[in-house]
Design an enzyme around this catalytic site. Structure first.
Site, mmCIF file in Angstrom:
data_model
loop_
_atom_site.group_PDB
_atom_site.id
_atom_site.type_symbol
_atom_site.label_atom_id
_atom_site.label_comp_id
_atom_site.label_asym_id
_atom_site.label_seq_id
_atom_site.Cartn_x
_atom_site.Cartn_y
_atom_site.Cartn_z
ATOM 1 N N LYS A 105 -8.477 3.951 11.580
ATOM 2 C CA LYS A 105 -8.645 2.739 12.341
ATOM 3 C C LYS A 105 -7.922 2.599 13.708
ATOM 4 C CE LYS A 105 -9.648 -2.054 11.721
ATOM 5 N NZ LYS A 105 -8.788 -2.626 12.786
ATOM 6 N N SER A 106 -6.732 3.062 13.400
ATOM 7 C CA SER A 106 -5.765 3.105 14.719
ATOM 8 C C SER A 106 -6.327 3.971 15.812
ATOM 9 C CB SER A 106 -4.373 3.464 14.285
ATOM 10 O OG SER A 106 -3.947 2.342 13.439
ATOM 11 N N GLU A 119 -5.479 9.676 3.587
ATOM 12 C CA GLU A 119 -6.076 10.917 4.660
ATOM 13 C C GLU A 119 -4.990 11.974 4.560
ATOM 14 O OE1 GLU A 119 -2.765 8.772 6.106
ATOM 15 O OE2 GLU A 119 -4.660 7.550 6.447
ATOM 16 N N ASP A 146 -4.179 15.665 20.463
ATOM 17 C CA ASP A 146 -3.108 15.465 19.915
ATOM 18 C C ASP A 146 -3.026 15.869 18.369
ATOM 19 O OD1 ASP A 146 -1.660 14.882 22.086
ATOM 20 O OD2 ASP A 146 -1.556 12.759 21.831
ATOM 21 N N TYR A 184 -4.522 4.889 9.406
ATOM 22 C CA TYR A 184 -4.399 5.580 10.527
ATOM 23 C C TYR A 184 -5.822 5.892 11.509
ATOM 24 C CZ TYR A 184 -2.265 9.328 13.441
ATOM 25 O OH TYR A 184 -1.903 10.240 14.547
ATOM 26 N N ASP A 195 0.848 -1.107 0.052
ATOM 27 C CA ASP A 195 -0.184 -0.103 0.006
ATOM 28 C C ASP A 195 0.862 1.389 -0.041
ATOM 29 O OD1 ASP A 195 -2.295 -1.296 -0.287
ATOM 30 O OD2 ASP A 195 -2.558 -1.099 2.164
ATOM 31 N N GLY A 196 1.983 1.308 0.822
ATOM 32 C CA GLY A 196 2.819 2.377 0.771
ATOM 33 C C GLY A 196 3.233 2.717 -0.685
ATOM 34 N N ARG A 226 -9.403 19.981 21.492
ATOM 35 C CA ARG A 226 -8.083 20.059 22.042
ATOM 36 C C ARG A 226 -7.528 18.490 22.342
ATOM 37 N NH1 ARG A 226 -11.324 23.967 24.056
ATOM 38 N NH2 ARG A 226 -10.260 26.096 24.600
#
Length: 275
Positions: free
Chosen positions: A176-177, A133, A161, A174, A60-61, A159
């Site tokens: 899903k994580s 994304e 990360d 990401y 995928d990358g 507010r």
């Protein structure tokens, strides 16, 4: 995502370009693939702009990089090939069934998937497309404060990360994580997910992912609270802008076309990858 059958002749679809991270082992394997392709009547293009089929090798990358580096071409078909031991939600083929891919391209009506893409605009400037994304995250040990607007109407102040805005196919990454939902690509939409939001008696966010129709616009305004140098990631690339004030996200008609093997739907691959 639309799935449709398209009849393409060999003359229309016979220019291949291989995109991969170059190393001696992969070079040797791609040389073999190129010979097989030429033996079957295909030509190997020297540049992705000259190819009608762009083949990524490496999971995928590599597929995401192939799409980005070739400019999200609307007049080409993208094909993903995994190497031994790799898996990929964008990759229907592996090095062992390359002949099957060529046979599908040459002799069969192609079942073509159209994956929706989101469009991101940073600081009211250049637009960037993303297949997976776009994310905005703090780079220091301090929460980032972001006003979230939907269709230019204030929704909440986040507010935490950071925030992830994902496409349906990107919802398995990401997103899903971060405990976002996996979205069927047949639904033209995009999803917003929180990364470690701060929720207490003083600060409050929705506290869950939410899904927006393709016709809506999302605006993320970074508040000047000493954390105005977040990192923006476009698919699997960090964007080199040092000061971020706003990020706008919406969807247009841009899609990425890929070849689908029979009996290998999006949900078949989700099951195979995660279950």
């Amino acid at each position: 995502m639309k799935i449709e059958r398209e009849a393409h002749t060999l003359v229309q679809r016979n220019q291949l370009y291989f995109f991969y991270l170059k190393d001696d082992e992969t070079d040797a394997k791609v040389d073999v693939l190129g010979k097989i392709a030429r033996d079957n009547g295909f030509e190997i293009a020297g540049h992705p702009n000259n190819a009608s089929i762009i083949v990524s090798v490496g999971g995928d990358g590599a597929f995401l990089q192939a799409v980005r580096k070739s400019g999200f071409r609307q007049d080409a078909i993208y094909v993903g090939i995994t190497r031994t031991g790799e898996s990929g939600l964008y990759c229907d083929f592996d090095l062992d069934n390359f002949d099957e891919m060529l046979h599908s391209l040459m002799h069969e009506e192609l079942e073509v998937r159209r994956f929706p893409v989101i469009k991101a605009r940073i600081n009211d400037g250049t637009e960037y497309h993303c297949l997976n994304e776009v994310s905005i995250r703090s780079t220091i040990v301090k929460t980032i404060v972001i006003d979230v607007l939907i269709d230019d109407v204030y929704f909440e102040t986040f507010r935490g990360d950071g925030l992830i805005v994902s496409t349906p196919t990107g919802s398995t990454g990401y997103n899903k994580s971060a405990y976002g939902a996996v979205i069927d690509p047949l639904i033209s939409s995009y999803q917003v997910s929180e990364v470690a939001s701060l929720n207490n008696n003083q600060y409050r966010t929705l506290g869950s992912s939410f899904v927006l129709s393709k016709d809506r616009k999302l605006t993320l305004n970074v508040q000047p609270t000493g954390n105005d140098h977040p990192i923006i990631s476009l698919d699997n690339e960090a964007h080199p802008i040092t000061k971020i004030s706003s990020l706008e996200v919406d969807m247009d008609e841009t899609v990425i076309k890929t070849v689908k093997l029979k009996n290998n739907s999006f949900w078949d691959r989700v099951r195979r990858t995660f279950l």
